[in-house]
Design a protein around this motif. Sequence first.
Motif, PDB file in Angstrom:
ATOM      1  N   LEU A   1       0.816  -1.210   0.000  1.00  0.00           N
ATOM      2  CA  LEU A   1       0.000   0.000   0.000  1.00  0.00           C
ATOM      3  C   LEU A   1       0.853   1.264   0.000  1.00  0.00           C
ATOM      4  CD1 LEU A   1      -2.919  -1.269   2.224  1.00  0.00           C
ATOM      5  CD2 LEU A   1      -3.014  -0.701  -0.214  1.00  0.00           C
ATOM      6  N   HIS A   2       2.014   1.241   0.637  1.00  0.00           N
ATOM      7  CA  HIS A   2       2.953   2.371   0.524  1.00  0.00           C
ATOM      8  C   HIS A   2       3.358   2.540  -0.937  1.00  0.00           C
ATOM      9  CE1 HIS A   2       3.878   3.853   4.528  1.00  0.00           C
ATOM     10  NE2 HIS A   2       3.997   2.626   4.983  1.00  0.00           N
ATOM     11  N   ASN A   3       3.670   1.423  -1.594  1.00  0.00           N
ATOM     12  CA  ASN A   3       4.093   1.476  -2.989  1.00  0.00           C
ATOM     13  C   ASN A   3       2.973   1.958  -3.907  1.00  0.00           C
ATOM     14  OD1 ASN A   3       6.587   0.505  -2.136  1.00  0.00           O
ATOM     15  ND2 ASN A   3       6.151  -1.607  -2.712  1.00  0.00           N
ATOM     16  N   VAL A   4       1.773   1.424  -3.709  1.00  0.00           N
ATOM     17  CA  VAL A   4       0.614   1.858  -4.499  1.00  0.00           C
ATOM     18  C   VAL A   4       0.377   3.351  -4.286  1.00  0.00           C
ATOM     19  CG1 VAL A   4      -1.906   1.669  -4.688  1.00  0.00           C
ATOM     20  CG2 VAL A   4      -0.491  -0.399  -4.634  1.00  0.00           C
ATOM     21  N   SER A   5       0.449   3.796  -3.044  1.00  0.00           N
ATOM     22  CA  SER A   5       0.248   5.210  -2.734  1.00  0.00           C
ATOM     23  C   SER A   5       1.257   6.087  -3.481  1.00  0.00           C
ATOM     24  CB  SER A   5       0.357   5.446  -1.225  1.00  0.00           C
ATOM     25  OG  SER A   5       0.204   6.809  -0.922  1.00  0.00           O
ATOM     26  N   ALA A   6       2.520   5.675  -3.494  1.00  0.00           N
ATOM     27  CA  ALA A   6       3.562   6.449  -4.187  1.00  0.00           C
ATOM     28  C   ALA A   6       3.273   6.541  -5.684  1.00  0.00           C
ATOM     29  CB  ALA A   6       4.929   5.824  -3.943  1.00  0.00           C
ATOM     30  N   ILE A   7       2.803   5.458  -6.264  1.00  0.00           N
ATOM     31  CA  ILE A   7       2.469   5.467  -7.698  1.00  0.00           C
ATOM     32  C   ILE A   7       1.287   6.387  -7.952  1.00  0.00           C
ATOM     33  CG2 ILE A   7       1.642   4.051  -9.616  1.00  0.00           C
ATOM     34  CD1 ILE A   7       3.248   1.696  -8.261  1.00  0.00           C
ATOM     35  N   LEU A   8       0.274   6.312  -7.090  1.00  0.00           N
ATOM     36  CA  LEU A   8      -0.895   7.187  -7.253  1.00  0.00           C
ATOM     37  C   LEU A   8      -0.504   8.660  -7.135  1.00  0.00           C
ATOM     38  CD1 LEU A   8      -3.583   5.166  -5.292  1.00  0.00           C
ATOM     39  CD2 LEU A   8      -3.548   5.619  -7.760  1.00  0.00           C
ATOM     40  N   VAL A   9       0.341   9.002  -6.173  1.00  0.00           N
ATOM     41  CA  VAL A   9       0.798  10.383  -6.014  1.00  0.00           C
ATOM     42  C   VAL A   9       1.526  10.837  -7.282  1.00  0.00           C
ATOM     43  CG1 VAL A   9       2.397  11.866  -4.732  1.00  0.00           C
ATOM     44  CG2 VAL A   9       0.812  10.385  -3.501  1.00  0.00           C
ATOM     45  N   ALA A  10       2.365   9.975  -7.838  1.00  0.00           N
ATOM     46  CA  ALA A  10       3.082  10.315  -9.072  1.00  0.00           C
ATOM     47  C   ALA A  10       2.117  10.552 -10.226  1.00  0.00           C
ATOM     48  CB  ALA A  10       4.069   9.211  -9.432  1.00  0.00           C
ATOM     49  N   ALA A  11       0.944   9.924 -10.163  1.00  0.00           N
ATOM     50  CA  ALA A  11      -0.074  10.084 -11.203  1.00  0.00           C
ATOM     51  C   ALA A  11      -1.021  11.242 -10.912  1.00  0.00           C
ATOM     52  CB  ALA A  11      -0.876   8.790 -11.333  1.00  0.00           C
ATOM     53  N   GLY A  12      -0.812  11.940  -9.790  1.00  0.00           N
ATOM     54  CA  GLY A  12      -1.693  13.041  -9.422  1.00  0.00           C
ATOM     55  C   GLY A  12      -2.944  12.592  -8.707  1.00  0.00           C
ATOM     56  N   SER A  13      -2.915  11.422  -8.111  1.00  0.00           N
ATOM     57  CA  SER A  13      -4.074  10.875  -7.410  1.00  0.00           C
ATOM     58  C   SER A  13      -3.670  10.514  -5.978  1.00  0.00           C
ATOM     59  CB  SER A  13      -4.603   9.642  -8.165  1.00  0.00           C
ATOM     60  OG  SER A  13      -5.819   9.189  -7.614  1.00  0.00           O
ATOM     61  N   SER A  14      -4.483   9.692  -5.315  1.00  0.00           N
ATOM     62  CA  SER A  14      -4.181   9.284  -3.944  1.00  0.00           C
ATOM     63  C   SER A  14      -5.022   8.070  -3.569  1.00  0.00           C
ATOM     64  CB  SER A  14      -4.488  10.423  -2.967  1.00  0.00           C
ATOM     65  OG  SER A  14      -5.889  10.648  -2.926  1.00  0.00           O
ATOM     66  N   LEU A  15      -4.686   7.471  -2.443  1.00  0.00           N
ATOM     67  CA  LEU A  15      -5.463   6.330  -1.959  1.00  0.00           C
ATOM     68  C   LEU A  15      -6.918   6.703  -1.691  1.00  0.00           C
ATOM     69  CD1 LEU A  15      -2.978   4.559   0.494  1.00  0.00           C
ATOM     70  CD2 LEU A  15      -3.782   3.708  -1.712  1.00  0.00           C
ATOM     71  N   ASP A  16      -7.177   7.958  -1.340  1.00  0.00           N
ATOM     72  CA  ASP A  16      -8.552   8.409  -1.090  1.00  0.00           C
ATOM     73  C   ASP A  16      -9.427   8.309  -2.333  1.00  0.00           C
ATOM     74  OD1 ASP A  16      -7.801   9.024   1.485  1.00  0.00           O
ATOM     75  OD2 ASP A  16      -7.590  11.162   1.105  1.00  0.00           O
ATOM     76  N   LYS A  17      -8.812   8.230  -3.495  1.00  0.00           N
ATOM     77  CA  LYS A  17      -9.556   8.199  -4.752  1.00  0.00           C
ATOM     78  C   LYS A  17      -9.652   6.799  -5.348  1.00  0.00           C
ATOM     79  CE  LYS A  17      -8.505  12.979  -5.906  1.00  0.00           C
ATOM     80  NZ  LYS A  17      -7.973  13.883  -6.935  1.00  0.00           N
ATOM     81  N   VAL A  18      -9.226   5.785  -4.597  1.00  0.00           N
ATOM     82  CA  VAL A  18      -9.287   4.413  -5.099  1.00  0.00           C
ATOM     83  C   VAL A  18     -10.740   3.950  -5.149  1.00  0.00           C
ATOM     84  CG1 VAL A  18      -8.649   2.005  -4.654  1.00  0.00           C
ATOM     85  CG2 VAL A  18      -6.963   3.824  -4.326  1.00  0.00           C
ATOM     86  N   ALA A  19     -11.149   3.500  -6.329  1.00  0.00           N
ATOM     87  CA  ALA A  19     -12.516   3.002  -6.509  1.00  0.00           C
ATOM     88  C   ALA A  19     -12.578   1.482  -6.449  1.00  0.00           C
ATOM     89  CB  ALA A  19     -13.064   3.486  -7.850  1.00  0.00           C
TER      90      ALA A  19
END
Length: 126
Positions: A56-74
């Motif tokens: 989840l740390h890794n997924v979060s870092a990828i999402l941040v790099a994409a301009g998103s975040s874990l809060d936006k995971v559908a």
Amino acid sequence: MPRDIVRTTQAPSSPATYSQAVRAGGLVFVSGTSPADPRTGKIEARTIQEQTRQCLHNVSAILVAAGSSLDKVASATVVLLEEEDFAGMNEEWVKWFPTDPPARQGAKLPVRVPGMKISIAVIAEA
């Protein structure tokens, strides 16, 4: 529909056969992400809780790099090596998604990677 390839050194690099993530159509599609430490490239976490946390740390870092975040995971796909690790994975999962968690499905890892117990992929709003 245009698409952008997302890459970050804050998460383990992906093999040449797929991208860490792709941003397209207002969504971010994060590939199955291992619990490897991005600095060493090695799986150092041992328990399913530790490996879930690192994924989840890794997924979060990828999402941040994409301009998103874990809060936006559908939607999330959790792939486990052993089904008996499901409860331990959930124990850590609820710390990251305590309210309004994303839709989720599970599967069993189709291959054995030494030391890897879990992989997590997500789809999030961009």
